[in-house]
Design a protein around this motif. Structure first.
Motif, PDB file in Angstrom:
ATOM      1  N   GLY A 285      -3.568  13.057  17.871  1.00 14.07           N
ATOM      2  CA  GLY A 285      -3.916  12.120  18.934  1.00 14.07           C
ATOM      3  C   GLY A 285      -2.845  11.114  19.250  1.00 14.07           C
ATOM      4  N   GLN A 286      -1.675  11.230  18.667  1.00 17.52           N
ATOM      5  CA  GLN A 286      -0.572  10.309  18.936  1.00 17.52           C
ATOM      6  C   GLN A 286       0.684  11.100  19.327  1.00 17.52           C
ATOM      7  N   PRO A 287       1.594  10.445  20.034  1.00 20.13           N
ATOM      8  CA  PRO A 287       2.808  11.168  20.447  1.00 20.13           C
ATOM      9  C   PRO A 287       3.657  11.582  19.236  1.00 20.13           C
ATOM     10  N   ASN A 288       3.992  12.835  19.210  1.00 17.64           N
ATOM     11  CA  ASN A 288       4.945  13.367  18.229  1.00 17.64           C
ATOM     12  C   ASN A 288       6.042  14.063  19.029  1.00 17.64           C
ATOM     13  N   TRP A 289       7.271  13.713  18.791  1.00 13.20           N
ATOM     14  CA  TRP A 289       8.305  14.182  19.702  1.00 13.20           C
ATOM     15  C   TRP A 289       9.646  14.367  18.991  1.00 13.20           C
ATOM     16  N   ILE A 290      10.466  15.197  19.623  1.00 13.97           N
ATOM     17  CA  ILE A 290      11.849  15.411  19.193  1.00 13.97           C
ATOM     18  C   ILE A 290      12.709  15.433  20.448  1.00 13.97           C
ATOM     19  N   THR A 291      13.769  14.651  20.444  1.00 22.74           N
ATOM     20  CA  THR A 291      14.702  14.605  21.563  1.00 22.74           C
ATOM     21  C   THR A 291      16.079  15.055  21.084  1.00 22.74           C
ATOM     22  N   ILE A 292      16.631  16.016  21.798  1.00 19.95           N
ATOM     23  CA  ILE A 292      17.951  16.546  21.458  1.00 19.95           C
ATOM     24  C   ILE A 292      18.808  16.525  22.718  1.00 19.95           C
ATOM     25  N   LYS A 293      19.947  15.867  22.656  1.00 19.25           N
ATOM     26  CA  LYS A 293      20.847  15.776  23.813  1.00 19.25           C
ATOM     27  C   LYS A 293      22.257  16.187  23.394  1.00 19.25           C
ATOM     28  N   LEU A 294      22.872  16.957  24.248  1.00 19.42           N
ATOM     29  CA  LEU A 294      24.235  17.424  24.011  1.00 19.42           C
ATOM     30  C   LEU A 294      25.063  17.142  25.253  1.00 19.42           C
ATOM     31  N   ASP A 295      26.060  16.281  25.114  1.00 19.06           N
ATOM     32  CA  ASP A 295      26.952  15.929  26.209  1.00 19.06           C
ATOM     33  C   ASP A 295      28.359  16.382  25.876  1.00 19.06           C
ATOM     34  N   VAL A 305      20.221  13.467  18.196  1.00 18.87           N
ATOM     35  CA  VAL A 305      18.940  14.030  17.762  1.00 18.87           C
ATOM     36  C   VAL A 305      18.075  12.883  17.265  1.00 18.87           C
ATOM     37  N   GLU A 306      16.862  12.795  17.795  1.00 17.74           N
ATOM     38  CA  GLU A 306      15.922  11.765  17.362  1.00 17.74           C
ATOM     39  C   GLU A 306      14.535  12.369  17.280  1.00 17.74           C
ATOM     40  N   ASN A 307      13.783  11.997  16.264  1.00 19.98           N
ATOM     41  CA  ASN A 307      12.416  12.501  16.095  1.00 19.98           C
ATOM     42  C   ASN A 307      11.500  11.377  15.649  1.00 19.98           C
ATOM     43  N   SER A 308      10.249  11.500  16.057  1.00 23.53           N
ATOM     44  CA  SER A 308       9.244  10.543  15.609  1.00 23.53           C
ATOM     45  C   SER A 308       8.932  10.790  14.137  1.00 23.53           C
ATOM     46  N   SER A 310       6.592   9.287  10.493  1.00 22.90           N
ATOM     47  CA  SER A 310       5.534   8.472   9.908  1.00 22.90           C
ATOM     48  C   SER A 310       6.176   7.523   8.910  1.00 22.90           C
ATOM     49  N   TYR A 311       6.122   6.270   9.177  1.00 25.57           N
ATOM     50  CA  TYR A 311       6.839   5.298   8.357  1.00 25.57           C
ATOM     51  C   TYR A 311       6.342   5.277   6.916  1.00 25.57           C
ATOM     52  N   ASP A 312       5.046   5.549   6.743  1.00 25.36           N
ATOM     53  CA  ASP A 312       4.465   5.442   5.391  1.00 25.36           C
ATOM     54  C   ASP A 312       4.822   6.627   4.512  1.00 25.36           C
ATOM     55  N   THR A 313       4.988   7.792   5.122  1.00 26.47           N
ATOM     56  CA  THR A 313       5.163   9.003   4.320  1.00 26.47           C
ATOM     57  C   THR A 313       6.542   9.613   4.424  1.00 26.47           C
ATOM     58  N   TYR A 314       7.346   9.174   5.410  1.00 21.49           N
ATOM     59  CA  TYR A 314       8.633   9.835   5.637  1.00 21.49           C
ATOM     60  C   TYR A 314       9.701   9.279   4.689  1.00 21.49           C
ATOM     61  N   THR A 315      10.438  10.191   4.070  1.00 20.57           N
ATOM     62  CA  THR A 315      11.579   9.824   3.238  1.00 20.57           C
ATOM     63  C   THR A 315      12.851  10.223   3.972  1.00 20.57           C
ATOM     64  N   PRO A 316      13.653   9.259   4.421  1.00 21.83           N
ATOM     65  CA  PRO A 316      14.826   9.610   5.227  1.00 21.83           C
ATOM     66  C   PRO A 316      15.867  10.372   4.417  1.00 21.83           C
ATOM     67  N   MET A 317      16.563  11.257   5.107  1.00 19.69           N
ATOM     68  CA  MET A 317      17.681  11.964   4.478  1.00 19.69           C
ATOM     69  C   MET A 317      18.911  11.079   4.573  1.00 19.69           C
ATOM     70  N   ARG A 346      17.728   4.898  10.576  1.00 19.67           N
ATOM     71  CA  ARG A 346      16.298   5.003  10.234  1.00 19.67           C
ATOM     72  C   ARG A 346      15.567   3.831  10.851  1.00 19.67           C
ATOM     73  N   ARG A 347      14.745   4.142  11.842  1.00 16.14           N
ATOM     74  CA  ARG A 347      13.943   3.102  12.465  1.00 16.14           C
ATOM     75  C   ARG A 347      12.521   3.145  11.924  1.00 16.14           C
ATOM     76  N   GLN A 348      11.669   2.247  12.403  1.00 17.64           N
ATOM     77  CA  GLN A 348      10.326   2.159  11.836  1.00 17.64           C
ATOM     78  C   GLN A 348       9.511   3.415  12.101  1.00 17.64           C
ATOM     79  N   TYR A 349       9.636   3.967  13.314  1.00 17.85           N
ATOM     80  CA  TYR A 349       8.842   5.143  13.644  1.00 17.85           C
ATOM     81  C   TYR A 349       9.708   6.285  14.199  1.00 17.85           C
ATOM     82  N   SER A 350      10.994   6.239  13.900  1.00 19.55           N
ATOM     83  CA  SER A 350      11.866   7.324  14.372  1.00 19.55           C
ATOM     84  C   SER A 350      13.092   7.430  13.471  1.00 19.55           C
ATOM     85  N   TYR A 351      13.740   8.561  13.605  1.00 22.57           N
ATOM     86  CA  TYR A 351      14.941   8.839  12.836  1.00 22.57           C
ATOM     87  C   TYR A 351      15.963   9.425  13.804  1.00 22.57           C
ATOM     88  N   ALA A 352      17.154   8.831  13.890  1.00 21.12           N
ATOM     89  CA  ALA A 352      18.117   9.215  14.918  1.00 21.12           C
ATOM     90  C   ALA A 352      19.474   9.524  14.295  1.00 21.12           C
TER      91      ALA A 352
END
Length: 379
Positions: A285-295, A305-308, A310-317, A346-352
């Motif tokens: 029921g919430q937006p889940n997204w992945i954005t990929i841009k190549l210039d 590359v950026e993806n939504s 979950s701040y509570d469960t996600y462990t950043p690479m 590493r942002r609160q609700y995204s990883y870029a």
């Protein structure tokens, strides 16, 4: 002092093809002494001068090669410096003595005095040694300089070849570490689709076989056409979309059609895309997204590359965890030293991830090696 195997073979291995060099070397010295090339050449053909000239060429060449291929390997390279210097001085003295003997032999054969042969002067044993010894020492020094320079060039070339082989081995190892990782995830995706949607599983299996062909046969070079890597990304994203269905919005944008003349290292970009699909949020029921841009602008590539998450469960690479990211950073260091910029946030609700690469042109542009464009499997 026995010559041994080394001494027995150096005369055979380094022989007649060097004689023209020594003839030219001593002829040039004669030209300097006489001051006239034609006069020096004609004088060397006369019997007394020819004997003296042959003595310089022959005995100095023997002394030089005896030093290079027996004394140096036997004593100098093994750290026996005192013995080497002693034998070297004896070698120089013996060669000079034989050359001095050539002066007396030329006078004996022609039956002329030294003054009649060489002009007015005081000719004695000391005089002949004062000419023969410096000349022999100069020949030895020249030969050692050439030999040491040649050895240095060979050593540098060998080191460069070893470094190149080491680099290629490490790159292949890093690339092969990535391939099984991607294959394992893709097989899991197809296995999931077999039970959920057999038709889509069939399509994904066809795409998967095409990607396998690409990995096995078309990306073994250190660089491949950028256009081919982009098509590989598109096909891979289609496979991930099959598994994710419509629960996640995937936006993939390419600013312009990549030119075939630009090259890129295989699988550099795919690691970040795979990481986004692996860690994208899956909130109902919430937006889940992945954005990929190549210039692409001229020879500069900007990849985003950026993806939504979950701040509570996600462990950043980061650089300290995740074999995929560590591998791609290591490959970037090896393939694009000082030619890339990598920014991971590493942002609160995204990883870029932002990657900027300075590409180069391929030496040869492969023909007819493109993957087929991904089909629209949702219609």
């Amino acid at each position: 002092m026995s010559l041994g195997k080394t001494g027995q073979h150096w005369l055979i291995k380094y022989k007649l093809h060097h004689l023209p060099f020594w003839c030219l070397y001593h002829y040039l010295w004669a030209v300097i002494a006489v001051g006239n090339p034609l006069k020096a050449a004609s004088a060397m053909l006369l019997l007394p001068y020819a004997i003296k000239f042959a003595g310089y060429v022959l005995f100095q060449a023997i002394a030089v090669y005896f030093n290079l291929y027996y004394l140096i390997p036997r004593f100098l390279e093994k750290g026996r410096f005192a013995l080497y210097i002693a034998y070297l001085l004896i070698t120089i003295l013996c060669a000079a003595s034989l050359i001095v003997g050539g002066y007396y032999l030329s006078a004996l054969i022609t039956g002329k005095s030294f003054e009649a042969i060489y002009g007015p002067g005081i000719y004695c044993l000391y005089y002949f040694y004062s000419v023969a010894l410096p000349s022999t020492l100069a020949s030895m020094t020249l030969a050692m300089s050439i030999k040491l320079t040649k050895n240095w060039i060979q050593t540098k070339r060998r080191q460069q070849m070893l470094e190149k082989e080491k680099l290629e081995t490490e790159l292949n190892f890093l690339k092969n570490q990535f391939n099984p990782h991607f294959l394992f995830n893709t097989i899991n995706s197809i296995f999931f689709l077999i039970h959920k949607n057999p038709d889509k599983a069939s399509v994904s299996l066809a795409k998967f076989s095409e990607l396998l062909r690409y990995q096995l046969y078309e990306c073994n070079d250190r660089q491949i056409p950028l256009s081919r890597e982009v098509i590989y990304l598109e096909n891979s994203i289609e496979l991930e979309r099959l598994r994710l269905n419509n629960s996640i919005k995937v936006d993939f944008q390419v600013s312009d059609t990549p030119a075939d003349h630009l090259g890129i290292a295989p699988f550099i970009l795919m690691t970040f895309v795979e990481n986004a699909f692996k860690h994208v949020s899956k909130h109902p029921g919430q937006p889940n997204w992945i954005t990929i841009k190549l210039d692409i602008y001229q020879e500069q590539l900007d990849f985003f590359v950026e993806n939504s998450t979950s701040y509570d469960t996600y462990t950043p690479m980061t650089a300290s965890n995740g074999i995929g990211l560590k591998n791609v950073q290591r490959r970037l260091d090896l393939v694009y030293p000082e030619k890339y910029e990598l920014d991971i946030q590493r942002r609160q609700y995204s990883y870029a991830v932002r990657l900027r690469l300075q590409l180069s042109e391929l030496a040869v542009v492969p023909m007819n090696t493109r993957l087929s464009q991904p089909e629209n499997i949702y219609t």
